[in-house]
Design a protein around this motif. Structure first.
Motif, PDB file in Angstrom:
ATOM      1  N   CYS A 157      51.278  18.187 -35.760  1.00 47.80           N
ATOM      2  CA  CYS A 157      51.959  18.013 -34.487  1.00 47.80           C
ATOM      3  C   CYS A 157      50.934  17.964 -33.348  1.00 47.80           C
ATOM      4  O   CYS A 157      50.027  18.805 -33.300  1.00 47.80           O
ATOM      5  CB  CYS A 157      52.929  19.177 -34.267  1.00 47.80           C
ATOM      6  N   PRO A 158      51.053  16.994 -32.433  1.00 46.61           N
ATOM      7  CA  PRO A 158      50.095  16.910 -31.321  1.00 46.61           C
ATOM      8  C   PRO A 158      50.204  18.071 -30.341  1.00 46.61           C
ATOM      9  O   PRO A 158      49.307  18.262 -29.513  1.00 46.61           O
ATOM     10  CB  PRO A 158      50.475  15.582 -30.643  1.00 46.61           C
ATOM     11  N   LEU A 159      51.260  18.850 -30.446  1.00 45.06           N
ATOM     12  CA  LEU A 159      51.423  20.008 -29.569  1.00 45.06           C
ATOM     13  C   LEU A 159      50.884  21.285 -30.202  1.00 45.06           C
ATOM     14  O   LEU A 159      50.165  22.053 -29.565  1.00 45.06           O
ATOM     15  CB  LEU A 159      52.901  20.194 -29.211  1.00 45.06           C
ATOM     16  N   THR A 160      51.218  21.513 -31.470  1.00 41.13           N
ATOM     17  CA  THR A 160      50.811  22.751 -32.144  1.00 41.13           C
ATOM     18  C   THR A 160      49.489  22.604 -32.886  1.00 41.13           C
ATOM     19  O   THR A 160      48.841  23.605 -33.197  1.00 41.13           O
ATOM     20  CB  THR A 160      51.890  23.192 -33.145  1.00 41.13           C
ATOM     21  N   MET A 161      49.110  21.367 -33.208  1.00 37.92           N
ATOM     22  CA  MET A 161      47.883  21.052 -33.939  1.00 37.92           C
ATOM     23  C   MET A 161      47.885  21.609 -35.355  1.00 37.92           C
ATOM     24  O   MET A 161      46.832  21.809 -35.955  1.00 37.92           O
ATOM     25  CB  MET A 161      46.644  21.557 -33.167  1.00 37.92           C
ATOM     26  N   VAL A 162      49.061  21.886 -35.878  1.00 42.51           N
ATOM     27  CA  VAL A 162      49.208  22.290 -37.279  1.00 42.51           C
ATOM     28  C   VAL A 162      50.254  21.378 -37.905  1.00 42.51           C
ATOM     29  O   VAL A 162      50.901  20.579 -37.221  1.00 42.51           O
ATOM     30  CB  VAL A 162      49.629  23.773 -37.409  1.00 42.51           C
ATOM     31  N   LEU A 163      50.442  21.486 -39.229  1.00 45.73           N
ATOM     32  CA  LEU A 163      51.398  20.621 -39.906  1.00 45.73           C
ATOM     33  C   LEU A 163      52.783  20.706 -39.260  1.00 45.73           C
ATOM     34  O   LEU A 163      53.197  21.767 -38.817  1.00 45.73           O
ATOM     35  CB  LEU A 163      51.496  21.008 -41.384  1.00 45.73           C
ATOM     36  N   PHE A 164      53.449  19.551 -39.209  1.00 53.40           N
ATOM     37  CA  PHE A 164      54.774  19.497 -38.599  1.00 53.40           C
ATOM     38  C   PHE A 164      55.725  20.524 -39.221  1.00 53.40           C
ATOM     39  O   PHE A 164      55.712  20.744 -40.420  1.00 53.40           O
ATOM     40  CB  PHE A 164      55.394  18.104 -38.781  1.00 53.40           C
ATOM     41  N   GLU A 165      56.569  21.101 -38.384  1.00 54.53           N
ATOM     42  CA  GLU A 165      57.663  21.953 -38.814  1.00 54.53           C
ATOM     43  C   GLU A 165      58.944  21.329 -38.284  1.00 54.53           C
ATOM     44  O   GLU A 165      59.105  21.173 -37.080  1.00 54.53           O
ATOM     45  CB  GLU A 165      57.497  23.379 -38.276  1.00 54.53           C
ATOM     46  N   ASP A 166      59.833  20.938 -39.196  1.00 55.90           N
ATOM     47  CA  ASP A 166      61.078  20.274 -38.801  1.00 55.90           C
ATOM     48  C   ASP A 166      60.764  19.106 -37.858  1.00 55.90           C
ATOM     49  O   ASP A 166      61.172  19.110 -36.682  1.00 55.90           O
ATOM     50  CB  ASP A 166      62.013  21.279 -38.116  1.00 55.90           C
TER      51      ASP A 166
END
Length: 208
Positions: A118-127
């Motif tokens: 995710c470009p916001l969290t910088m970790v693998l997408f969640e939902d």
């Protein structure tokens, strides 16, 4: 007819042949998307050069420069090819979203988990959810939090300045790819742990 696994084509043509046909169809879909992006960039470039206020001394050179700029702009704002609607449709017709454990399930072309962050969290997408307007994908909770303070798409360079909740839709393909990426990471982690245990055993045997 679908070339999905278990659809009867394996018995008629053989599993290897069907796998090659299916891979070829996905390659064609990917190439078509690339061609569409190039055509769009070319059309935008021509329109820019046709501007009455622009003065073009070397048309060919200016066209090449403008075309390259348009291509970079499109690629910067575009989603991954495997997230494009036309590519997803091909995979759906091939039955590659029916079973998460299918050996032939669609994966990102470079198998790079960084493309699933995710470009916001910088970790693998969640939902993961994707904007129907700009096609960018985010973790649901992260983008909901962002929209409390801003309506701008958080992806750098994106022209979507009025991002709203109504345009977000669940992205099942990205969710599947994330699950598979996590599974690969776990398998690699287990493999590394086993390798370390084996090395320790070999060292102990060498001592004795």
């Amino acid at each position: 007819p679908r070339l999905a696994r278990g659809g009867g084509f394996e018995k008629l043509l053989g599993e290897d042949a069907v796998a090659k046909y299916r891979d070829s169809l996905k390659e064609i879909a990917e190439e078509n998307i690339k061609n569409e992006r190039q055509l769009k960039a070319y059309t935008n470039s021509i329109e820019a050069l046709r501007n009455p206020g622009s003065s073009v001394e070397d048309f060919q050179q200016t066209l090449e420069t403008t075309l390259q700029q348009e291509l970079e702009k499109i690629e910067r704002n575009a989603v991954e090819i495997v997230q494009e609607a036309s590519y997803v449709e091909v995979c759906t017709q091939l039955g590659e979203q029916e079973n998460e454990d299918d050996d032939f399930a669609v994966l990102p072309t470079d198998n790079n988990a960084s493309n699933l962050k995710c470009p916001l969290t910088m970790v693998l997408f969640e939902d993961p959810v994707t904007s129907k307007v700009c096609k960018h994908t985010f973790s649901r909770q992260a983008i909901m939090q962002h929209l409390r303070f801003s309506s701008l798409c958080p992806v750098s360079g994106c022209s979507n300045q009025s991002l709203i909740i109504a345009e977000l839709e669940t992205n099942e393909l990205v969710a599947m790819n994330v699950r598979r990426a996590k599974k690969r990471q776990q398998i690699e982690k287990n493999s590394q742990s086993q390798s370390a245990i084996d090395m320790d055993d070999e060292e102990e045997e060498a001592v004795f």
